[in-house]
Scaffold this motif. Structure first.
Motif, PDB file in Angstrom:
ATOM      1  N   GLY A  17       0.806  -1.217   0.000  1.00 21.74           N
ATOM      2  CA  GLY A  17       0.000   0.000   0.000  1.00 21.74           C
ATOM      3  C   GLY A  17       0.834   1.260   0.000  1.00 21.74           C
ATOM      4  O   GLY A  17       0.305   2.363  -0.023  1.00 21.74           O
ATOM      5  N   GLY A  18       2.167   1.120   0.052  1.00 26.52           N
ATOM      6  CA  GLY A  18       3.040   2.277   0.040  1.00 26.52           C
ATOM      7  C   GLY A  18       3.193   2.954   1.389  1.00 26.52           C
ATOM      8  O   GLY A  18       3.740   4.038   1.463  1.00 26.52           O
ATOM      9  N   ILE A  19       2.674   2.327   2.452  1.00 25.76           N
ATOM     10  CA  ILE A  19       2.807   2.909   3.787  1.00 25.76           C
ATOM     11  C   ILE A  19       3.228   1.824   4.776  1.00 25.76           C
ATOM     12  O   ILE A  19       3.045   0.640   4.521  1.00 25.76           O
ATOM     13  N   THR A  88       9.450   1.807  16.081  1.00 23.18           N
ATOM     14  CA  THR A  88       9.969   1.950  14.721  1.00 23.18           C
ATOM     15  C   THR A  88       8.832   2.214  13.738  1.00 23.18           C
ATOM     16  O   THR A  88       8.957   3.051  12.837  1.00 23.18           O
ATOM     17  N   LEU A  89       7.704   1.530  13.905  1.00 25.32           N
ATOM     18  CA  LEU A  89       6.546   1.753  13.045  1.00 25.32           C
ATOM     19  C   LEU A  89       6.033   3.186  13.200  1.00 25.32           C
ATOM     20  O   LEU A  89       5.757   3.861  12.205  1.00 25.32           O
ATOM     21  N   VAL A  90       5.914   3.659  14.435  1.00 27.72           N
ATOM     22  CA  VAL A  90       5.438   5.028  14.678  1.00 27.72           C
ATOM     23  C   VAL A  90       6.371   6.034  14.009  1.00 27.72           C
ATOM     24  O   VAL A  90       5.924   6.951  13.319  1.00 27.72           O
ATOM     25  N   ARG A  95       7.399   9.823   9.431  1.00 25.53           N
ATOM     26  CA  ARG A  95       8.262  10.271   8.329  1.00 25.53           C
ATOM     27  C   ARG A  95       7.590  10.119   6.971  1.00 25.53           C
ATOM     28  O   ARG A  95       7.940  10.807   6.027  1.00 25.53           O
ATOM     29  N   HIS A  96       6.639   9.218   6.871  1.00 26.68           N
ATOM     30  CA  HIS A  96       6.013   8.926   5.579  1.00 26.68           C
ATOM     31  C   HIS A  96       5.147  10.079   5.108  1.00 26.68           C
ATOM     32  O   HIS A  96       4.018  10.255   5.561  1.00 26.68           O
ATOM     33  N   GLU A 101       0.366   8.091   8.388  1.00 24.17           N
ATOM     34  CA  GLU A 101      -0.499   6.951   8.063  1.00 24.17           C
ATOM     35  C   GLU A 101       0.250   5.629   8.139  1.00 24.17           C
ATOM     36  O   GLU A 101       1.440   5.558   7.866  1.00 24.17           O
ATOM     37  N   TYR A 102      -0.494   4.605   8.479  1.00 22.30           N
ATOM     38  CA  TYR A 102      -0.017   3.234   8.422  1.00 22.30           C
ATOM     39  C   TYR A 102      -1.228   2.365   8.145  1.00 22.30           C
ATOM     40  O   TYR A 102      -2.356   2.844   8.173  1.00 22.30           O
ATOM     41  N   GLU A 103      -0.986   1.107   7.829  1.00 19.59           N
ATOM     42  CA  GLU A 103      -2.128   0.229   7.592  1.00 19.59           C
ATOM     43  C   GLU A 103      -2.082  -0.950   8.548  1.00 19.59           C
ATOM     44  O   GLU A 103      -1.024  -1.357   9.009  1.00 19.59           O
TER      45      GLU A 103
END
Length: 143
Positions: A17-19, A88-90, A95-96, A101-103
């Protein structure tokens, strides 16, 4: 629902999804996860109806990631997760493209997946205090 029915793969680098993504697989009894995510016979809860939170556990390097029904507050499930991977995900989501956003990709025991795009991930310490600097909180949200 038992925690050992779930495995989590935290992918801070953009996936399909690019995120950044939380990929969670359910291996429990057939239909169990889908039943928890269904509000009526026809409708599955959508992204705006779900909350994601992470709670540190005392004296460990881990914690518990939970998905809840925003309207009722009912837990859909909890899954153990390492603190470092959630941090790390946060960071990756922040930065994205600056949107945070994340999925969340949920795969049930039948191999069917649901994908939810999220902007909020609340991180709490072991005493239940919100760690604002380590959470994803959109500017439009007031806590």
């Amino acid at each position: 629902m038992r925690r050992d029915y779930f495995t989590i793969d935290i992918r801070p680098e953009p996936g399909d999804g690019g995120i950044p993504a939380l990929a969670i697989e359910y291996t429990g009894p057939e239909g169990g996860l889908r039943n928890r995510l269904t509000e009526t016979a026809e409708a599955t809860l959508d992204s705006s109806e779900l909350d994601v939170a992470f709670r540190h556990q005392a004296e460990t390097d881990g914690g518990v990631l939970s998905l809840t029904d925003r309207l009722t507050g009912e837990f859909i499930f909890e899954v153990p997760a390492p603190v470092e991977a959630v941090d790390t995900l946060v960071s990756a989501a922040q930065r994205h493209e600056g949107d945070g956003e994340y999925e969340v990709r949920l795969t049930d025991s039948d191999g069917k997946s649901l994908v939810y795009e999220k902007e909020t991930l609340l991180v709490y310490d072991e005493d239940g205090n919100l760690l604002r600097q380590r959470s994803l909180i959109p500017g439009s949200v007031e806590l």
